[in-house]
Design an enzyme around this catalytic site. Structure first.
Site, mmCIF file in Angstrom:
data_model
loop_
_atom_site.group_PDB
_atom_site.id
_atom_site.type_symbol
_atom_site.label_atom_id
_atom_site.label_comp_id
_atom_site.label_asym_id
_atom_site.label_seq_id
_atom_site.Cartn_x
_atom_site.Cartn_y
_atom_site.Cartn_z
ATOM 1 N N LYS A 126 0.868 -1.181 0.000
ATOM 2 C CA LYS A 126 0.000 0.000 0.000
ATOM 3 C C LYS A 126 0.902 1.229 0.000
ATOM 4 O O LYS A 126 2.046 1.155 0.445
ATOM 5 C CB LYS A 126 -0.891 0.007 1.257
ATOM 6 C CG LYS A 126 -2.133 0.855 1.121
ATOM 7 C CD LYS A 126 -3.305 0.112 0.511
ATOM 8 C CE LYS A 126 -4.442 1.067 0.199
ATOM 9 N NZ LYS A 126 -5.640 0.356 -0.270
ATOM 10 N N ASP A 166 -7.041 4.311 -4.584
ATOM 11 C CA ASP A 166 -7.712 4.180 -3.279
ATOM 12 C C ASP A 166 -8.330 5.561 -3.044
ATOM 13 O O ASP A 166 -8.551 6.312 -4.021
ATOM 14 C CB ASP A 166 -6.700 3.806 -2.183
ATOM 15 C CG ASP A 166 -7.372 3.401 -0.868
ATOM 16 O OD1 ASP A 166 -7.884 2.284 -0.778
ATOM 17 O OD2 ASP A 166 -7.413 4.227 0.081
HETATM 18 P P1 NDP Z 1 -13.274 7.725 -2.651
HETATM 19 O O1 NDP Z 1 -12.217 8.723 -2.455
HETATM 20 O O2 NDP Z 1 -13.832 7.502 -4.017
HETATM 21 O O3 NDP Z 1 -14.514 8.013 -1.678
HETATM 22 C C1 NDP Z 1 -14.377 8.077 -0.293
HETATM 23 C C2 NDP Z 1 -15.722 8.495 0.295
HETATM 24 O O4 NDP Z 1 -15.654 8.338 1.707
HETATM 25 C C3 NDP Z 1 -16.077 9.944 0.013
HETATM 26 O O5 NDP Z 1 -17.465 10.086 -0.112
HETATM 27 C C4 NDP Z 1 -15.564 10.630 1.294
HETATM 28 O O6 NDP Z 1 -16.229 11.861 1.578
HETATM 29 C C5 NDP Z 1 -15.934 9.607 2.327
HETATM 30 N N1 NDP Z 1 -15.124 9.799 3.513
HETATM 31 C C6 NDP Z 1 -13.774 9.866 3.575
HETATM 32 N N2 NDP Z 1 -13.390 10.098 4.847
HETATM 33 C C7 NDP Z 1 -14.524 10.171 5.579
HETATM 34 C C8 NDP Z 1 -14.801 10.382 6.947
HETATM 35 N N3 NDP Z 1 -13.800 10.570 7.831
HETATM 36 N N4 NDP Z 1 -16.101 10.383 7.348
HETATM 37 C C9 NDP Z 1 -17.097 10.186 6.470
HETATM 38 N N5 NDP Z 1 -16.902 9.999 5.151
HETATM 39 C C10 NDP Z 1 -15.629 9.991 4.718
HETATM 40 O O7 NDP Z 1 -12.663 6.355 -2.058
HETATM 41 P P2 NDP Z 1 -13.101 4.859 -2.343
HETATM 42 O O8 NDP Z 1 -14.569 4.777 -2.501
HETATM 43 O O9 NDP Z 1 -12.206 4.317 -3.392
HETATM 44 O O10 NDP Z 1 -12.659 4.150 -0.985
HETATM 45 C C11 NDP Z 1 -13.504 4.073 0.152
HETATM 46 C C12 NDP Z 1 -13.015 2.986 1.083
HETATM 47 O O11 NDP Z 1 -12.982 1.726 0.376
HETATM 48 C C13 NDP Z 1 -11.592 3.174 1.628
HETATM 49 O O12 NDP Z 1 -11.532 2.611 2.927
HETATM 50 C C14 NDP Z 1 -10.745 2.315 0.686
HETATM 51 O O13 NDP Z 1 -9.534 1.913 1.269
HETATM 52 C C15 NDP Z 1 -11.695 1.143 0.478
HETATM 53 N N6 NDP Z 1 -11.427 0.335 -0.701
HETATM 54 C C16 NDP Z 1 -11.419 0.918 -1.956
HETATM 55 C C17 NDP Z 1 -11.204 0.125 -3.057
HETATM 56 C C18 NDP Z 1 -11.289 0.681 -4.442
HETATM 57 O O14 NDP Z 1 -11.241 -0.135 -5.385
HETATM 58 N N7 NDP Z 1 -11.453 1.964 -4.632
HETATM 59 C C19 NDP Z 1 -10.876 -1.316 -2.929
HETATM 60 C C20 NDP Z 1 -11.027 -1.827 -1.587
HETATM 61 C C21 NDP Z 1 -11.258 -1.003 -0.517
HETATM 62 P P3 NDP Z 1 -15.471 13.287 1.386
HETATM 63 O O15 NDP Z 1 -15.455 13.502 -0.081
HETATM 64 O O16 NDP Z 1 -16.294 14.238 2.145
HETATM 65 O O17 NDP Z 1 -14.091 13.097 1.975
#
Ligand code: NDP
Length: 443
Positions: A126, A166
């Site tokens: 990572k 990510d």
């Molecule tokens: P994105 O950046 O596309 O989206 C993240 C989302 O989570 C946004 O809506 C963001 O809101 C919200 N968020 C972030 N921090 C917080 C917080 N502290 N409280 C509430 N909401 C929050 O990321 P992904 O969708 O790609 O990833 C989301 C999760 O999934 C992570 O844990 C990642 O590690 C995991 N993951 C992702 C994969 C992938 O293929 N993308 C694969 C496997 C796991 P805001 O815009 O307001 O920050």
């Protein structure tokens, strides 16, 4: 006999001030140590667990770049190469202001078990930076990515380490990172996954984590002779994982009632349709605007989605976003299944509440493995210089998620019939890596 207490004490001593990393290691060790003591005592003298908890390599570097005002900005970049026993390091890059070594080590550690569960030959890693892409111009993002890759390129490669996206790293960022790698190395190769579908990427990669999550939840319900039709689902996040999880849930006949971000939660009592979901996408981070268009909805500033009554909860935002109090609310409101789209979104205390209430709890390392699985398929397609059609990738994704479910049942079934998915995923992910480490000698 391995002792949990002394093992954890040792990890704590070697990794001070790294609470997320310690949390992830403890969560695994609690299941693995009794398993080693009962079935594989030889792993104790081989120090397999001690070695798995120590990254093979950690790289930290300066990333200096020019912003739009021509001022120099300095960030810190990282790559944690955790374990390569079963294949090249593989895992995403995260760009977010709270990124630090503890968070990246926990993510890399989880990734080792997750990648092993997919049954593909990929190790775990990572990386990322404390760079905050929010509010940055396209040119600033590009300059940052180019500077970041100008150091990272010497540590990665299609057969060595293959990063992906990510939080904060999507197709745009992967494009800039890939372009810079290609320019420096003069080499068009599968060094990153999550590339655009018309320049080396795989179909279904953007959808894979969210879709895979729902395929996993479908397996849980199938296993209990139930369907997802009409089930009420709360989802947190409004990013890549949340969006495609919602889309697949809706297409499977479930009713998705929440989406959220770090500012607040939308609650739509009639549920999101695909059209409503497409509208959410146009809002960017301004979710508060949604109820102006859809009167069935309310916006809850600064609140999380876990207060709303549901059958299934899918935390898809970030680590430790669902705590003990949230878990108690979910259980009280009759929630039967929690499946993690994000990595480690539930705190250790929340997981205890779910297990006690016999809620089906699917940890991220199993339930969100669809993303890295399709990244693995992207690597295969790059190696053979082919691009498979969407339907083929989707079928492979579904089969991988079904297989992970089977592994969890095999290692996680308790005497009373309850499936402890966390235990199943931990043991199922561990065993292959441990055997490979044993075979490869003391490294
Ligand atoms: P994105 O950046 O596309 O989206 C993240 C989302 O989570 C946004 O809506 C963001 O809101 C919200 N968020 C972030 N921090 C917080 C917080 N502290 N409280 C509430 N909401 C929050 O990321 P992904 O969708 O790609 O990833 C989301 C999760 O999934 C992570 O844990 C990642 O590690 C995991 N993951 C992702 C994969 C992938 O293929 N993308 C694969 C496997 C796991 P805001 O815009 O307001 O920050």
């Amino acid at each position: 006999m391995l002792s949990l207490k002394s093992f954890i004490k040792n990890v704590e001593l070697h990794n001070p001030h790294e609470p997320e990393f310690l949390q992830a290691v403890t969560e695994v060790a609690e299941d693995i140590i009794p398993y080693i003591n009962d079935y594989h005592p030889e792993f104790e003298s081989l120090k397999i667990l001690e070695r798995i908890a120590e990254p093979e390599r950690v790289i930290s570097f300066r990333v200096a770049w020019l912003d739009d005002k021509n001022e120099i900005q300095v960030n810190r970049g990282y790559r944690v190469q955790m374990n390569s026993a079963i294949g090249p390091y593989k895992g995403g890059l995260r760009f977010a202001p709270d990124v630090n070594l503890s968070i990246l080590k926990f993510l890399a550690f989880e990734q080792v078990f997750k990648n092993s569960l997919t049954s593909l030959p990929i190790g775990g890693g990572k990386g990322g930076s404390d760079f905050d892409p929010k509010g940055k111009s396209d040119n600033e993002i590009m300059r940052f990515c180019q500077s970041f890759m100008t150091e990272l390129y010497r540590h990665i490669g299609a057969e060595t380490d293959v990063p992906a996206g990510d939080i904060g790293v999507g197709t745009r960022e992967i494009g800039y990172l890939f372009g810079q790698y290609k320019r420096i190395q003069n080499n068009f190769t599968g060094v990153l996954t999550g590339k655009g579908a018309h320049w080396g990427g795989s179909y279904i990669r953007p959808e894979a984590t969210g879709y895979g999550l729902l395929y996993f939840v479908e397996c849980i319900y199938d296993f209990n002779n139930e369907s997802l039709e009409g089930k009420v689902i709360t989802i947190s996040g409004a990013g890549n994982v949340a969006y495609y999880a919602a889309e697949k849930a809706i297409s499977l006949g479930a009713k998705v009632i929440t989406l959220s971000n770090s500012q607040g939660t939308i609650y739509d009592k009639e549920g999101f349709s695909l059209e409503k979901l497409a509208y959410v996408e146009t809002l960017g981070r301004d979710l508060y605007k949604y109820p102006r268009k859809f009167k069935s909805a309310t916006y809850h500033e600064g609140e999380k989605p876990w207060q709303f009554k549901c059958d299934i909860a899918l935390p898809c935002a970030t680590q430790n976003e669902l705590d003990e109090a949230d878990a108690k609310k979910l259980v009280k409101n009759g929630c039967k299944c929690v499946a993690e789209g994000a990595n480690m979104p539930s705190t250790a205390e929340a997981i205890k509440v779910f297990h006690k209430a016999k809620v089906y709890f699917a940890p991220g390392k199993a339930a969100n493995a669809g993303g890295v699985a399709v990244s693995g398929l992207e690597m295969s397609q790059n190696s053979i210089r082919q691009q498979w059609p969407s339907a083929k990738v989707d079928t492979r994704l579904k089969a991988i998620m079904e297989n992970i479910h089977k592994t969890c049942v095999r290692y996680g079934k308790e005497e009373n019939g309850y499936i402890n998915y966390l235990k199943g995923a931990n043991i199922g992910g561990f065993i292959k890596v441990a055997n490979a480490m044993k075979a490869q000698g003391v490294l």
